[in-house]
Motif scaffolding. Structure first.
Motif, PDB file in Angstrom:
ATOM      1  N   LEU A 111       0.871  -1.209   0.212  1.00 18.45           N
ATOM      2  CA  LEU A 111      -0.097   0.070   0.165  1.00 18.45           C
ATOM      3  C   LEU A 111       1.051   1.189  -0.056  1.00 18.45           C
ATOM      4  O   LEU A 111       0.538   2.161  -0.713  1.00 18.45           O
ATOM      5  CB  LEU A 111      -0.784  -0.006   1.299  1.00 18.45           C
ATOM      6  CG  LEU A 111      -1.981  -1.064   1.212  1.00 18.45           C
ATOM      7  CD1 LEU A 111      -2.610  -1.246   2.509  1.00 18.45           C
ATOM      8  CD2 LEU A 111      -2.950  -0.509  -0.083  1.00 18.45           C
TER       9      LEU A 111
ATOM     10  N   PHE B  70       1.271   4.505  -3.454  1.00 19.25           N
ATOM     11  CA  PHE B  70       1.232   5.988  -3.082  1.00 19.25           C
ATOM     12  C   PHE B  70       2.428   6.583  -3.134  1.00 19.25           C
ATOM     13  O   PHE B  70       2.433   7.733  -3.427  1.00 19.25           O
ATOM     14  CB  PHE B  70       0.529   6.354  -1.839  1.00 19.25           C
ATOM     15  CG  PHE B  70      -1.045   5.972  -1.835  1.00 19.25           C
ATOM     16  CD1 PHE B  70      -2.064   6.792  -2.357  1.00 19.25           C
ATOM     17  CD2 PHE B  70      -1.683   4.799  -1.380  1.00 19.25           C
ATOM     18  CE1 PHE B  70      -3.353   6.440  -2.546  1.00 19.25           C
ATOM     19  CE2 PHE B  70      -3.124   4.379  -1.540  1.00 19.25           C
ATOM     20  CZ  PHE B  70      -3.843   5.379  -2.201  1.00 19.25           C
TER      21      PHE B  70
ATOM     22  N   MET C  88      -1.105   4.217   3.478  1.00 24.64           N
ATOM     23  CA  MET C  88      -1.606   4.914   2.412  1.00 24.64           C
ATOM     24  C   MET C  88      -1.217   6.547   2.333  1.00 24.64           C
ATOM     25  O   MET C  88      -0.942   6.995   1.359  1.00 24.64           O
ATOM     26  CB  MET C  88      -3.137   4.879   1.897  1.00 24.64           C
ATOM     27  CG  MET C  88      -3.550   3.514   1.490  1.00 24.64           C
ATOM     28  SD  MET C  88      -5.090   3.151   0.968  1.00 24.64           S
ATOM     29  CE  MET C  88      -5.941   3.035   2.522  1.00 24.64           C
TER      30      MET C  88
ATOM     31  N   LEU D 226      -9.243   1.732  -5.562  1.00 19.67           N
ATOM     32  CA  LEU D 226      -8.035   2.806  -5.336  1.00 19.67           C
ATOM     33  C   LEU D 226      -7.751   3.257  -6.723  1.00 19.67           C
ATOM     34  O   LEU D 226      -7.390   4.141  -6.811  1.00 19.67           O
ATOM     35  CB  LEU D 226      -6.877   2.304  -4.207  1.00 19.67           C
ATOM     36  CG  LEU D 226      -7.197   2.154  -2.864  1.00 19.67           C
ATOM     37  CD1 LEU D 226      -5.853   1.281  -2.472  1.00 19.67           C
ATOM     38  CD2 LEU D 226      -7.138   3.515  -2.374  1.00 19.67           C
TER      39      LEU D 226
END
Length: 486
Positions: A46, A50, A170, A436
């Motif tokens: 995760l 990002f 995230m 996402l």
């Protein structure tokens, strides 16, 4: 067998002993160190989804990639990750979750090294696809291991910690990315956002071999090849054109893929339903959606994750290109959100025990207030906004997010039988990851398209207003959740 039953569906395969108990004997099977290790495995994929957001400008300058290829750096990882997650969960059920976790962790470290050493943009794209595939084999084992080696309150706390880890990762990904790019460690620049994974993966491998018990389903099912292929086609034909379409100028192939998506999705459902009714175990059993917690929880995970993924991408672009923030400042703008998320997550189990699923409704309302504050701040202060001006809205949004995500994960998995833990966790994480990626594709495309015509300020306001509408939908849907949270 209820997912809250004390009967564990793990095998007797020899493996590490946690807390002096044999694997699969219940709540003592997964030690505190083992839980930390699998949560580390949950955080890495995760964070890496990002972490590249704030590094993209540096990549563009160094590799002369162009917007279409840069978006593939993001999309290639996300699509490969989403496509293979359910398969990763199935393989863990069959061959052992600890074994797949170790394989995925080792492959994640190697592919991260390949990303960090990539000599050109297309090599980086290929390495990112491989990195996403590696993450897909590691991540489903986390929830499946927790589900199969804990019971009762200990399971609830562990899944709550998983949700907190997911949300914090995230946000922390973009903060860490900004710090690493600016630090330019040993002249590595943007490459450090990938190279940092290598020692972490090595540590994770050592810890996993020592502390994670081996578990697998007592009734492992064969790999559903038609279902796997059709799921892959469905996700690729949806996510790839939406992510690449704007940067590529919406060529014919993007429309052809989008036209293929509904056909592939319907075929996938028909094939899976036929296999389910025939007594086989398809990749995504439609009968699993008869579980009210899973069905209603997933309906909320989707809009929440779409909004989260889109917001994180858009705010990174707006801060750096619209307000001339450097990578560190762009990351630091998210610190209030991360701190608020972390602190509220710690109190989450006590709040949920007292108020049940209504915490999700209140969390959505609080998140909406936070986004509205950010929207008004942008509307009145652009472009002279510092981190301090953005902090109140970010912090309030983080509080609201922390009241939703961990609780939704618990609700989704509460009724999943232990012998379907890999499938259940794979379905949930696939839904989250696909959403996402869909958020980056849709809200990102909306923002960048509007920015080209009306400027970044108005584009950001429009995007935040759309996300605010999504939060309202989440709040309304949360009223259908079962009141008690197991």
């Amino acid at each position: 067998m209820s997912g809250t039953s004390g009967t564990s569906a793990v095998s007797s395969t020899p493996g590490p002993v946690a807390n002096g108990a044999p694997p699969g004997t219940g709540s003592s099977s997964l030690s505190a160190l083992g839980l930390f290790t699998v949560l580390l495995g949950a955080a890495l994929p995760l964070i890496d989804f990002f972490i590249v957001n704030v590094a993209l400008p540096a990549m563009d300058r160094d590799l002369h990639a162009g917007p279409a290829v840069l978006e593939l750096v993001v999309a290639g990882y996300g699509v490969a990750y989403a496509v293979l997650l359910v398969l990763g969960g199935r393989l863990g059920d069959m061959f052992g979750r600890r074994r797949l976790f170790l394989i995925g962790m080792a492959a994640f470290g190697l592919t991260s090294l390949a990303c960090g050493l990539a000599p050109d943009a297309w090599t980086l794209v290929a390495a990112r696809v491989a990195q996403g595939a590696s993450a897909a084999f590691m991540l489903p084992q986390v929830l499946a291991t927790i589900h199969s080696t804990t019971t009762g309150g200990r399971r609830a706390r562990a899944i709550g910690l998983y949700g907190a880890t997911a949300g914090l990762s995230m946000v922390a990904g973009q903060i860490l990315g900004g710090v690493l790019v600016a630090a330019d460690l040993w002249g590595t620049g943007w490459r450090s956002v990938f190279l940092v994974n290598v020692p972490v993966a090595l540590i994770g491998l050592v810890l996993a071999m020592r502390s994670v018990p081996e578990t697998r389903s007592n009734r492992p099912a064969a790999v559903d090849i038609p279902g796997t292929l059709l799921l892959a086609v469905s996700l690729i034909t949806l996510l790839l054109p939406l992510t690449e379409g704007r940067a590529a100028g919406w060529p014919l192939w993007t429309w052809l893929l989008l036209g293929t998506f509904p056909i592939a999705a319907v075929l996938f459902y028909v094939v899976e339903r036929r296999a389910d009714r025939a007594g086989k175990v398809p990749l995504v059993p439609p009968s699993l959606f008869a579980l009210p917690g899973l069905r209603r929880g997933l309906v909320l995970v989707l809009p929440f994750s779409i909004g989260f993924g889109g917001f994180m991408f858009v705010i990174a672009v707006a801060l750096q290109q619209g307000m001339d923030y450097g990578p560190v400042a762009a990351g630091m703008a998210l610190v209030p959100m991360a701190v608020a998320f972390f602190l509220v997550s710690l109190a989450g189990p006590r709040i949920v025990a007292k108020y049940g699923s209504r915490v999700v409704t209140v969390g959505a309302l609080i998140q909406g207030v936070g986004i509205a504050i950010v929207l008004l701040t942008v509307a009145h202060g652009w472009p002279d906004l510092g981190v301090a001006e953005l902090a109140p809205g970010m912090a309030v949004a983080g509080i609201g997010q922390a009241m939703q995500l961990p609780v939704l994960f618990r609700i989704v998995l509460a009724d999943v039988p232990n012998d379907r833990a890999g499938v259940g966790s794979g379905v949930m994480v696939t839904a989250q990851q696909s959403a996402l990626a869909l958020g980056v594709a849709t809200l990102g495309t909306l923002f960048l398209s509007r920015a080209a015509s009306v400027g970044m300020r108005d584009a950001l306001i429009t995007t935040l207003a759309v996300q605010l509408a999504g939060v309202a939908v989440t709040a309304l849907l949360s009223l259908r959740l079962p009141r008690a949270v197991q």
